[in-house]
Design a protein around this motif. Structure first.
Motif, PDB file in Angstrom:
ATOM      1  N   VAL A  29      32.035 -41.818 -18.102  1.00  0.00           N
ATOM      2  CA  VAL A  29      32.308 -41.736 -16.671  1.00  0.00           C
ATOM      3  C   VAL A  29      31.130 -42.323 -15.896  1.00  0.00           C
ATOM      4  N   ILE A  30      31.449 -43.240 -14.971  1.00  0.00           N
ATOM      5  CA  ILE A  30      30.405 -43.952 -14.218  1.00  0.00           C
ATOM      6  C   ILE A  30      30.744 -44.030 -12.734  1.00  0.00           C
ATOM      7  N   GLY A  31      29.740 -44.411 -11.978  1.00  0.00           N
ATOM      8  CA  GLY A  31      29.901 -44.775 -10.577  1.00  0.00           C
ATOM      9  C   GLY A  31      28.951 -45.934 -10.315  1.00  0.00           C
ATOM     10  N   VAL A  32      29.367 -46.863  -9.486  1.00  0.00           N
ATOM     11  CA  VAL A  32      28.523 -48.021  -9.176  1.00  0.00           C
ATOM     12  C   VAL A  32      28.271 -48.073  -7.680  1.00  0.00           C
ATOM     13  N   LYS A  33      27.013 -48.100  -7.325  1.00  0.00           N
ATOM     14  CA  LYS A  33      26.584 -48.320  -5.942  1.00  0.00           C
ATOM     15  C   LYS A  33      25.457 -49.334  -6.054  1.00  0.00           C
ATOM     16  N   ASP A  34      25.833 -50.626  -5.902  1.00  0.00           N
ATOM     17  CA  ASP A  34      24.891 -51.723  -6.135  1.00  0.00           C
ATOM     18  C   ASP A  34      23.524 -51.412  -5.555  1.00  0.00           C
ATOM     19  N   PRO A  35      22.475 -51.620  -6.309  1.00  0.00           N
ATOM     20  CA  PRO A  35      22.423 -52.224  -7.639  1.00  0.00           C
ATOM     21  C   PRO A  35      22.352 -51.207  -8.780  1.00  0.00           C
ATOM     22  N   VAL A  36      22.897 -49.995  -8.581  1.00  0.00           N
ATOM     23  CA  VAL A  36      22.751 -48.932  -9.579  1.00  0.00           C
ATOM     24  C   VAL A  36      24.105 -48.528 -10.161  1.00  0.00           C
ATOM     25  N   LEU A  37      24.154 -48.466 -11.494  1.00  0.00           N
ATOM     26  CA  LEU A  37      25.296 -47.904 -12.205  1.00  0.00           C
ATOM     27  C   LEU A  37      24.834 -46.551 -12.729  1.00  0.00           C
ATOM     28  N   THR A  38      25.479 -45.483 -12.264  1.00  0.00           N
ATOM     29  CA  THR A  38      25.136 -44.137 -12.702  1.00  0.00           C
ATOM     30  C   THR A  38      26.116 -43.708 -13.783  1.00  0.00           C
TER      31      THR A  38
END
Length: 97
Positions: A29-38
């Motif tokens: 399970v991920i979330g992306v908020k450029d420039p970070v992929l959590t």
């Protein structure tokens, strides 16, 4: 043969999912908020444990991260442990805080 697909919504929340014979057997399970992929969580079904699927999910996420010029915030215990165990492999994408 297992396949891994990224399923992500318009808000850039989703998961890398691993399928075997058309059935989902695990996800990261991920979330992306450029420039970070959590990375929040990695899980493989009990029946599929010990077959390397978590590592395949990790490798796919890492390749995606590098291809898209992102950094990884590893909140998931599995991913964090792998980053700590192999810093030479992941230092280029590891967002340390």
């Amino acid at each position: 043969m297992a396949t891994i697909e990224l399923e992500i919504d318009d808000k850039k929340h989703g998961a890398f999912k691993v399928y075997e014979d058309g059935s989902e057997i695990g996800e990261m399970v991920i979330g992306v908020k450029d420039p970070v992929l959590t990375v929040y969580h990695t899980e493989v079904n009990k029946s599929a444990e010990g077959k390397g699927y978590a590592k395949q999910l990790l490798d796919t996420m890492v390749a995606y991260t590098r291809e898209n010029g992102l950094e990884v915030k590893p909140l998931c215990p599995y991913v964090h442990a792998q980053f700590k165990k192999h810093p030479d492999v992941y230092n280029d994408i590891w967002l340390k805080q």
